[in-house]
Design a protein around this motif. Structure first.
Motif, PDB file in Angstrom:
ATOM      1  N   THR A 132      -3.356  -5.422  -4.535  1.00 40.80           N
ATOM      2  CA  THR A 132      -4.891  -5.956  -4.713  1.00 40.80           C
ATOM      3  C   THR A 132      -5.590  -4.884  -5.638  1.00 40.80           C
ATOM      4  OG1 THR A 132      -5.711  -4.237  -2.843  1.00 40.80           O
ATOM      5  CG2 THR A 132      -5.304  -6.332  -2.110  1.00 40.80           C
TER       6      THR A 132
ATOM      7  N   LYS B 180     -13.312   5.465  -3.766  1.00 39.05           N
ATOM      8  CA  LYS B 180     -12.958   4.173  -3.335  1.00 39.05           C
ATOM      9  C   LYS B 180     -13.122   3.130  -4.477  1.00 39.05           C
ATOM     10  CE  LYS B 180     -13.648   5.212   1.450  1.00 39.05           C
ATOM     11  NZ  LYS B 180     -14.295   4.720   2.890  1.00 39.05           N
TER      12      LYS B 180
ATOM     13  N   ASN C 277      -3.027   0.295  -3.576  1.00 40.57           N
ATOM     14  CA  ASN C 277      -2.632  -1.119  -3.234  1.00 40.57           C
ATOM     15  C   ASN C 277      -2.252  -1.704  -4.330  1.00 40.57           C
ATOM     16  OD1 ASN C 277      -2.244  -3.835  -2.406  1.00 40.57           O
ATOM     17  ND2 ASN C 277      -3.275  -3.338  -0.383  1.00 40.57           N
TER      18      ASN C 277
ATOM     19  N   THR D 223      -9.401  -3.042 -12.316  1.00 38.31           N
ATOM     20  CA  THR D 223     -10.042  -4.170 -12.469  1.00 38.31           C
ATOM     21  C   THR D 223      -9.145  -5.116 -13.629  1.00 38.31           C
ATOM     22  OG1 THR D 223     -11.290  -2.944 -14.361  1.00 38.31           O
ATOM     23  CG2 THR D 223     -12.554  -3.198 -12.383  1.00 38.31           C
TER      24      THR D 223
ATOM     25  N   ALA E 160      -7.935   4.834  -3.469  1.00 37.68           N
ATOM     26  CA  ALA E 160      -9.008   5.643  -3.099  1.00 37.68           C
ATOM     27  C   ALA E 160      -8.067   6.899  -2.879  1.00 37.68           C
ATOM     28  CB  ALA E 160      -9.176   5.163  -1.299  1.00 37.68           C
TER      29      ALA E 160
ATOM     30  N   GLY F  76     -15.367   2.219  -9.549  1.00 34.87           N
ATOM     31  CA  GLY F  76     -15.496   2.570  -7.986  1.00 34.87           C
ATOM     32  C   GLY F  76     -16.550   3.486  -7.701  1.00 34.87           C
TER      33      GLY F  76
ATOM     34  N   ASP G 106      -6.720  -1.976  -5.076  1.00 36.12           N
ATOM     35  CA  ASP G 106      -7.489  -0.786  -4.308  1.00 36.12           C
ATOM     36  C   ASP G 106      -6.899   0.417  -4.423  1.00 36.12           C
ATOM     37  OD1 ASP G 106      -9.184  -2.991  -3.414  1.00 36.12           O
ATOM     38  OD2 ASP G 106      -8.259  -3.089  -1.695  1.00 36.12           O
TER      39      ASP G 106
ATOM     40  N   LYS H 108       0.737  -1.281   0.010  1.00 36.76           N
ATOM     41  CA  LYS H 108      -0.135  -0.083  -0.072  1.00 36.76           C
ATOM     42  C   LYS H 108       0.777   1.277  -0.009  1.00 36.76           C
ATOM     43  CE  LYS H 108      -3.966   2.062   2.232  1.00 36.76           C
ATOM     44  NZ  LYS H 108      -4.905   1.948   3.373  1.00 36.76           N
TER      45      LYS H 108
ATOM     46  N   LYS I  69     -11.140   0.077  -7.582  1.00 39.60           N
ATOM     47  CA  LYS I  69     -10.286  -0.856  -7.638  1.00 39.60           C
ATOM     48  C   LYS I  69      -9.653  -0.941  -9.188  1.00 39.60           C
ATOM     49  CE  LYS I  69     -10.063  -5.602  -6.159  1.00 39.60           C
ATOM     50  NZ  LYS I  69      -9.483  -5.220  -5.124  1.00 39.60           N
TER      51      LYS I  69
END
Length: 182
Positions: free
Chosen positions: A57, A97, A54, A101, A61, A120, A59, A22, A99
């Motif tokens: 993952t 928030k 991250n 993909t 934000a 998101g 992620d 992260k 991701k």
């Protein structure tokens, strides 16, 4: 025995900390461009957005304080923060928030420029809507820079104002987000 446990805990914490993927920054930039043929002034910039990525993952934000958007014209900035517009006293933050993909298309370990698909939820003015956009991810050494451009329909977020109705402010402003993670 206590020293051994403390040393083991410290080593475990260090291993977990270095293993995390992260990245964060407190100086991401978000540009808001709602210019029209009638008015070239509704542009703002916020250089204090907080962002996280991250790399394991996918992620992502962002969080921006609405009052931190700076306009060249103080009167527009005042209107932007009023109840008829962003109502920044009642809704002080805008957040995203989501991701990446297509995470497998981005190699965070190799220098290069990668195209990322991001999906998101954008929350603005107390309303949350799904957003899907493209982003550019540039990896250069240990630095990762992400850039994304998209538009938002102000009416979908219940943002109204006399200037919007008069055509002085775009009903679908362009949002540009840039974050550098070191």
């Amino acid at each position: 025995m206590k020293k051994t446990i403390i040393l083991f805990a410290l080593v475990a914490f260090t291993a977990v900390s270095f293993g995390q993927k992260k990245r964060t920054t407190t100086s991401a930039t978000i540009n808001f461009d709602a210019t029209t043929k009638l008015d070239a002034l509704p542009k703002a910039e916020n250089k204090t957005a907080v962002a996280s990525l991250n790399t394991k993952t996918g992620d992502v934000a962002f969080e921006a304080i609405v009052k931190n958007f700076a306009f060249s014209n103080p009167k527009i900035q005042e209107h932007f923060n009023t109840a008829g517009w962003m109502d920044s006293d009642k809704f002080p933050k805008a957040t995203f928030k989501g991701k990446i993909t297509n995470l497998s298309a981005v190699n965070f370990k190799a220098d290069g420029t990668y195209s990322a698909d991001v999906t998101g939820d954008l929350t603005m003015h107390g309303v949350t809507k799904p957003v899907t956009t493209k982003a550019s991810v540039v990896v250069s050494g240990k630095t990762i820079t992400t850039t994304s451009d998209f538009t938002v329909a102000l009416a979908e977020y219940d943002v109204k104002g006399a200037a919007i109705g008069a055509g002085k402010v775009s009903t679908d402003p362009k949002i540009s987000v840039v974050a550098e993670f070191k």
